[in-house]
Scaffold this motif. Sequence first.
Motif, PDB file in Angstrom:
ATOM      1  N   LEU A  10      -2.042 -14.026   5.650  1.00  0.00           N
ATOM      2  CA  LEU A  10      -2.387 -14.051   4.219  1.00  0.00           C
ATOM      3  C   LEU A  10      -2.897 -15.431   3.829  1.00  0.00           C
ATOM      4  N   ASP A  11      -2.166 -16.440   4.264  1.00  0.00           N
ATOM      5  CA  ASP A  11      -2.472 -17.812   3.891  1.00  0.00           C
ATOM      6  C   ASP A  11      -3.815 -18.273   4.471  1.00  0.00           C
ATOM      7  N   GLN A  14      -6.917 -16.516   3.062  1.00  0.00           N
ATOM      8  CA  GLN A  14      -7.231 -17.039   1.716  1.00  0.00           C
ATOM      9  C   GLN A  14      -7.957 -18.370   1.786  1.00  0.00           C
ATOM     10  N   GLU A  18     -11.460 -19.260  -0.015  1.00  0.00           N
ATOM     11  CA  GLU A  18     -11.603 -20.426  -0.897  1.00  0.00           C
ATOM     12  C   GLU A  18     -12.616 -21.433  -0.365  1.00  0.00           C
ATOM     13  N   TYR A 127      -8.217  -9.088  -2.272  1.00  0.00           N
ATOM     14  CA  TYR A 127      -8.246 -10.432  -2.849  1.00  0.00           C
ATOM     15  C   TYR A 127      -9.566 -10.598  -3.611  1.00  0.00           C
ATOM     16  N   PRO A 128      -9.487 -11.043  -4.883  1.00  0.00           N
ATOM     17  CA  PRO A 128     -10.716 -11.089  -5.677  1.00  0.00           C
ATOM     18  C   PRO A 128     -11.736 -12.096  -5.139  1.00  0.00           C
TER      19      PRO A 128
ATOM     20  N   MET B  36      -0.499 -16.024  -5.128  1.00  0.00           N
ATOM     21  CA  MET B  36      -0.320 -15.851  -3.677  1.00  0.00           C
ATOM     22  C   MET B  36      -0.792 -17.091  -2.931  1.00  0.00           C
ATOM     23  N   GLY B  37      -0.484 -18.282  -3.464  1.00  0.00           N
ATOM     24  CA  GLY B  37      -0.755 -19.504  -2.707  1.00  0.00           C
ATOM     25  C   GLY B  37       0.279 -19.631  -1.600  1.00  0.00           C
ATOM     26  N   THR B  38       0.207 -20.738  -0.843  1.00  0.00           N
ATOM     27  CA  THR B  38       1.176 -20.963   0.239  1.00  0.00           C
ATOM     28  C   THR B  38       2.601 -20.902  -0.308  1.00  0.00           C
ATOM     29  N   ILE B  41       3.556 -17.223  -1.145  1.00  0.00           N
ATOM     30  CA  ILE B  41       3.770 -16.433   0.074  1.00  0.00           C
ATOM     31  C   ILE B  41       5.117 -16.799   0.690  1.00  0.00           C
ATOM     32  N   LYS B  46       4.425 -11.546  -1.529  1.00  0.00           N
ATOM     33  CA  LYS B  46       3.836 -10.290  -1.066  1.00  0.00           C
ATOM     34  C   LYS B  46       4.775  -9.125  -1.360  1.00  0.00           C
ATOM     35  N   ARG B  67      -3.944  -8.078  -9.630  1.00  0.00           N
ATOM     36  CA  ARG B  67      -4.818  -9.030  -8.944  1.00  0.00           C
ATOM     37  C   ARG B  67      -3.993 -10.123  -8.285  1.00  0.00           C
ATOM     38  N   GLN B  68      -4.668 -10.914  -7.451  1.00  0.00           N
ATOM     39  CA  GLN B  68      -3.993 -12.048  -6.821  1.00  0.00           C
ATOM     40  C   GLN B  68      -4.730 -13.317  -7.196  1.00  0.00           C
TER      41      GLN B  68
END
Lengths: 192, 129
Positions: A10-11, A14, A18, A127-128, B36-38, B41, B46, B67-68
């Motif tokens: 996930l991290d 992302q 970004e 994820y948007p 949902m940043g580090t 999480i 989640k 949304r995230q």
Amino acid sequence: MHPTVCDTLLDVVQNAFEAGATRVDLSVARTGNLLSCSVADNGRGMDEATKRRALDPFWTDGVKHPSRKVGLGLPFLREMTRSSGGSFSLTSEPGRGTTVAFSFDLSNVDAPSFGDAPGTFTALMTYPGDHVLSLSRGEDGASYSVTSAELAETLGDLSEAGNLALLREFFSSNEEALSPAPVAPFAQPLLT
Amino acid sequence: MPKLTLEDLKKLRDQKVAEMNQRDVENKQSQVIVGMGTCGIASGAKKTFDAFIDELAKENLTDVAVRQTGCMGLCHSEPTVEVVVPGMPRVIYGNVDCDTARKIVSEHLVGKRLVSDHVFDKPAADIIG
């Protein structure tokens, strides 16, 4: 550190979003005891100096939070691989993109657990942002793959709670098909 | 569960759309935004995200947007969630575990009342400073 491999995915994915990527390829495959993952993006990439600093937990690019002094995503992942005999590599080129590749030896007692794949892929696919995420997933020869563009075409608005629930069901069924649960010894009726 | 293909998924979606046409349109403008940043999480965001999806489905609020986003600057109180409901103030909730997520659905989104003991309004010191 993050508790599971899926949390790490996930991290790291992302990070790719970004970095301004329009295309991110996520591959998660297990063969025997080897779990190999890679996240390849076509985002802005990093030069050598930035790449080194990205692995420093007390450095961040300052874009999201100008005063902040920590950036833990990649350092967490590298420590997870280091502490359990896995591998980690970070390759990047400015203007071309970044690839983070890592693996775990699942027979190692310190290897992290895999985590919740259906929930993770549901979150990542929705994820948007203006990007396409492609997932390629394999377990000992069985595999499936899907892209966020295909899912958006099938479901429409991927932020609607109802669609998210359907998506989770989709990933649960596909993950289940990859590694069918073993038949319990007494699952069959004893008398017919 | 049989393996679902994209075609199966489309059929399920079409079924849902038919059901949805009978429902209130107001929910369409409501949003739940999960950090949902580090930090999020690592704190279980989640699971919070999953709990919202599950509880909204149970309440039949399937057209609320979930949304995230990245870190909202409340790392000390993760998981954090912003809730937007027409006619109510925008609220950031902190320490939203699965039970709190379910409570936010029943009290804020359904009952139109704030879950006051989880409301936050100020980012961490190193974000403002």
